[in-house]
Design an enzyme around this catalytic site. Structure first.
Site, PDB file in Angstrom:
ATOM      1  CE  LYS A 275      -3.654   2.448   2.484  1.00  0.00           C
ATOM      2  NZ  LYS A 275      -4.698   2.375   3.520  1.00  0.00           N
ATOM      3  CG  HIS A 417      -9.303 -31.862 -33.396  1.00  0.00           C
ATOM      4  ND1 HIS A 417      -8.796 -30.581 -33.342  1.00  0.00           N
ATOM      5  CD2 HIS A 417      -8.857 -32.393 -34.563  1.00  0.00           C
ATOM      6  CE1 HIS A 417      -8.089 -30.346 -34.431  1.00  0.00           C
ATOM      7  NE2 HIS A 417      -8.108 -31.432 -35.189  1.00  0.00           N
TER       8      HIS A 417
END
Length: 665
Positions: A275, A417
């Site tokens: 912060k 696939h």
């Protein structure tokens, strides 16, 4: 250039120290807001203390990295001609300025020219930049560091580097012992705060002298005064990594052990430091040590605003992930059927991929922080050779390995696939591979191969005869790896073990604006679970093939039809809108493979059929019967089940219901 002038500033500071101006020098270098008041007294310092006009240029340069406007204003009005000061601050470099100084021992104003260059003309040469000072150029000297880590890898090396810059080290417990034993001077946090570690180490750093030093705004006069009043020293660097909560969960730690590995003080320090990143640097990962050392080397023991912002962003991502891991774990402790009110996801970047499903899509691979290593698979596998995995490689490899995990016997699946083009059991890996390949050798080209046994040399020699993208297995012999190495682009992944098909877990799918979350499909059936619904019961051979085909069908995209015979798939129809079309495709693929092998009749003759969902009409059953199928396994549950059963009886087909559907989308 900036570093050179900073060094010139430090030389001047040393001169000031020798002139009994130590207090001024220390506070000026530290960037303390109190230096504002000291700068206001510069007129009382004899001009001879400033050895050259470069001193004032350096002061202006330093103030350009300082957000306190009082310093900037004082320097601009007291020492430098306004246009040249603006030139210095706006463009982030020392001005070639005309200096105007008031001499205390002389009634005359002494004007010293530092350059013959006209300030106005030089200013015009520079690009126009916003007058506010960009934060990414604000340098902060690291003078004091707090070190408290659970992972002590490279810690001594880092702290030796910090010591070279004169950084004071504060530390806790085990970290302090490691540093002290390495010969480094370190102050225990408990000595600094005046409070001992207590509650079995749960309370160490939760103290105003720690968090005040992290949160205090250095150019806020009220903050500085309060810090001075309470004996709080600023802390410029935090090196903290957290208790290994995720590793404890992954290792199978019990509830109490997992709770004890929830870090409290660490995340609090990290958030405080992040912060206040205008003034505080914060490092959370051993991998960041090199970047920090490089930064300090480039800026003579300082960090830039850009670096501190980057580190702060990493902190908030890490603490959010850490809390999410804890939240997810707690939700899991409530029971498999519980879905949390707030869904927190936590994952770590494993790999930035070349592209996604298609080249125009960007993609990355993330690993679950909680259970990514708990279940063996593509996420936890070691890539022992081959090219970088692609997005489609990862997806298909996962599908292949999950499929072979269904079987106790040696099994091989070949995936294209995300759908199996060949699956088979065998007496050994080579046998299983050759039988799987025979199902659809054309589609197997460029496929993904999964083994559920250690790959041996004989199996590897067969695999490299066909172009293959990926091989995944629990292990491989040294001889097999030597064979694979002859195909340098072949990716080989080893997982160390096999996952259990029955393991619980969750799967997720994104939709526009949200996510779909469900239990993974770990449903399994045995012969005793089946309901025989036709007049004829399956033969023992048919029953074995029905259970085999059912497991394969579970991993085929819906609508799915799979033909099986002798513990091998012989045709699959996947992803069709009509179940009849899936049956026709499976039949066609089987006939094609039979013709390619110069067999006299289609392999579907005398085969069994699995359907992932019920037949809504008898036409689906008619299609598989026409292909020569003799037994069917399906969930049942259609309104027209009686019609389908009647059609099966008419064709002497044995049919069993599982009572369980396996849709896959």
């Amino acid at each position: 250039t900036e570093k050179r002038h900073l060094l010139e500033l430090y030389v001047t500071i040393c001169a000031l120290v020798m002139e009994n101006c130590e207090r001024f020098a220390n506070r000026l270098v530290s960037g303390s807001s109190e230096s504002c008041g000291l700068v206001s007294n510069c007129e009382g310092i004899h001009p001879k203390s400033f050895n050259s006009s470069r001193t004032i240029e350096s002061l202006a340069f330093l103030s350009s990295f300082h957000s306190n406007s009082n310093i900037s204003n004082k320097l601009s009005t007291t020492h430098l001609h306004q246009s040249t000061y603006t030139n210095c601050v706006t463009h982030k470099r020392p001005a070639r300025a005309v200096l105007i100084m008031n001499a205390s021992d002389n009634s005359e104003n002494t004007q010293v020219a530092s350059s013959s260059v006209d300030p106005a003309s030089e200013q015009n040469e520079l690009p126009q930049v916003a007058e506010s000072v960009p934060e990414d150029l604000e340098l902060v000297k690291i003078r004091r560091a707090l070190v408290s880590v659970s992972d002590k890898t490279s810690l001594v090396g880092l702290c030796r580097e910090l010591a070279e810059y004169g950084v004071e080290l504060l530390s806790t417990g085990g970290s302090a012992r490691v540093l002290s034993e390495a010969g480094l001077q370190v102050t225990e946090v408990s000595d600094y705060t005046g409070f001992p570690e207590m509650l079995d180490g749960r309370l160490k750093t939760l103290n105003p002298k720690i968090h005040g030093g992290l949160l205090g705004i250095r150019d806020n006069e009220a903050h500085v005064e309060q810090m001075r009043e309470h004996g709080i020293q600023p802390i410029d660097l935090v090196v903290v990594n957290l208790y290994p909560f995720e590793a404890t969960v992954a290792s199978g730690g019990d509830f109490g052990k997992c709770v004890e590995n929830i870090d409290i003080g660490g995340p609090t320090m990290l958030r405080s430091a992040a912060k206040n990143h205008r003034f505080v640097s914060v490092v959370t990962d051993v991998k960041q040590y090199t970047d920090l050392v490089s930064e300090l080397s480039k800026h003579d023991g300082c960090t830039t605003g850009a670096m501190r912002r980057k580190l702060a962003a990493s902190v908030f991502a890490q603490t959010a992930a850490y809390d999410a891991a804890i939240s997810s774990w707690f939700a899991g402790q409530l029971g498999a059927g519980e879905f949390p009110e707030k869904l927190n996801l936590t994952a770590s970047l494993k790999q930035t991929l070349r592209y996604g499903e298609n080249p125009h899509q960007k993609a990355a691979f993330y690993v679950s922080s909680v259970d990514g290593g708990a279940r063996p698979g593509v996420a936890s596998a070691e890539v022992v050779q081959g090219k970088e995995l692609s997005y489609n490689n990862i997806s298909d490899t996962d599908a292949a390995f999950e499929l072979v995990s269904e079987f106790e016997e040696p099994a091989v699946a070949i995936i294209k696939h995300a759908n199996p083009c060949g699956v088979a059991l065998g007496v050994n890996p080579r046998d299983a591979y050759l039988r799987a390949l025979a199902c659809d050798p054309v589609s197997a080209f460029g496929g993904i191969i999964a083994f559920n046994r250690t790959v041996d040399k004989e199996a590897a020699e067969e695999v490299i005869e066909v172009f293959t993208e990926v091989v995944i297995a629990p292990d491989a012999t040294a001889e097999a790896l030597a064979v694979f190495s002859t195909k340098k682009n072949l990716r080989v992944l080893l997982t160390g073990s096999m996952p259990a098909a029955s393991d619980p877990g969750m799967t997720m799918k994104s939709v526009t604006g949200g996510y779909l979350l469900q239990n993974r499909d770990n449903g399994m059936v045995t012969e005793s679970d089946l309901k025989i619904v036709t007049k004829r019961a399956p033969t023992p051979a048919e029953m074995r093939d029905l259970l085999f085909a059912w497991k394969v069908c579970k991993h085929v995209k819906s609508n799915a039809i799979v033909y099986g015979k002798d513990a091998a798939s012989i045709g699959a129809g996947a992803g069709q809108m009509s179940r009849v079309d899936s049956a026709k495709i499976a039949t066609w693929k089987a006939k094609e493979a039979s013709a390619s092998a110069q067999e006299e009749q289609s392999r579907t003759i005398g085969s069994v059929c699995a359907s992932d969902a019920f037949f809504p009409f008898a036409d689906g059953l008619d299609a598989v019967a026409a292909a020569g199928c003799t037994a069917v396994i399906q969930p049942g549950g259609s309104k027209r089940d009686s019609e389908v059963i009647a059609a099966a009886d008419q064709k002497d087909i044995a049919m069993v219901f599982t009572g369980m559907r396996h849709f896959r989308h």
